[in-house]
Design an enzyme around this catalytic site. Sequence first.
Site, PDB file in Angstrom:
ATOM      1  N   ASP A   1       1.069   4.606   2.104  1.00  0.00           N
ATOM      2  CA  ASP A   1       0.577   4.991   3.270  1.00  0.00           C
ATOM      3  C   ASP A   1       0.953   6.463   3.453  1.00  0.00           C
ATOM      4  O   ASP A   1       1.773   7.101   3.333  1.00  0.00           O
ATOM      5  CB  ASP A   1       1.140   4.430   4.500  1.00  0.00           C
ATOM      6  CG  ASP A   1       0.858   2.679   4.558  1.00  0.00           C
ATOM      7  OD1 ASP A   1      -0.320   2.473   4.339  1.00  0.00           O
ATOM      8  OD2 ASP A   1       1.691   1.984   4.431  1.00  0.00           O
TER       9      ASP A   1
ATOM     10  N   ASP B   1       0.851  -1.095  -0.015  1.00  0.00           N
ATOM     11  CA  ASP B   1      -0.037  -0.007  -0.122  1.00  0.00           C
ATOM     12  C   ASP B   1       0.979   1.161  -0.022  1.00  0.00           C
ATOM     13  O   ASP B   1       2.218   1.165   0.312  1.00  0.00           O
ATOM     14  CB  ASP B   1      -0.757   0.067   1.466  1.00  0.00           C
ATOM     15  CG  ASP B   1      -1.992  -1.251   1.532  1.00  0.00           C
ATOM     16  OD1 ASP B   1      -1.988  -1.854   0.367  1.00  0.00           O
ATOM     17  OD2 ASP B   1      -2.535  -1.378   2.435  1.00  0.00           O
TER      18      ASP B   1
END
Length: 215
Positions: free
Chosen positions: A140, A138
């Site tokens: 972030d 991901d």
Amino acid sequence: MSEALHRHTIVKPSKAGWTAILAQRPELAEQPIIESWARAGNPLVVRRRSCGDLAGMIPLGLSLPPVYGKQRIAVALASSEIIERAPPPLLADAAATAPSAWHGTIDRLLRLLPQTRTFGSLAWQHLTGLPYLSDGSDLDLLWPLSSARETNALLSAIAEIARHAPMRLDGEIVGAAGGVQWRELIAADANDVLVKGPVAVQTISRTAFLSGAVP
């Protein structure tokens, strides 16, 4: 140094601090990556306080790269054992570390808000040079809370960028109360939201959070 450090703050322990960490957690001394980490001067990050943390100590942690089992290690230090502190890295500074497939999305995010900061795998790889990122990572991010109107516009723009991004966009809008996941703030039924503060997770109204209120 004040002990009121925000979550995600980047800190560097002194040599005495590392000695204290290994005294707290002697099993860590058996891991060569921890010795290398300390020797390289790699940082720790401020985490949320847990019930097992001693009063007056700053709760800290580090996440090891996936090749080392993706361990999350929690420690705590006195403020006197911290020699440097800094906010999480700016996305603009960490961008060169990101996979090339991410660059278009990162460019759009930076045009949207140049002050965007990053944590998680991209931040750790940027700060340490160790391999954290993978095809499934991901991105972030941390966005500062401004006015409710500006934040609502920001959330809509983030959602549009996320729809076309090659990775999942995760992260928080950060205000005086702490951080709230951006996806929770944009949910149609979000009357109340979970705020991650330095000590606890609390529920407050979406309106109160966007106004800058503290629980």
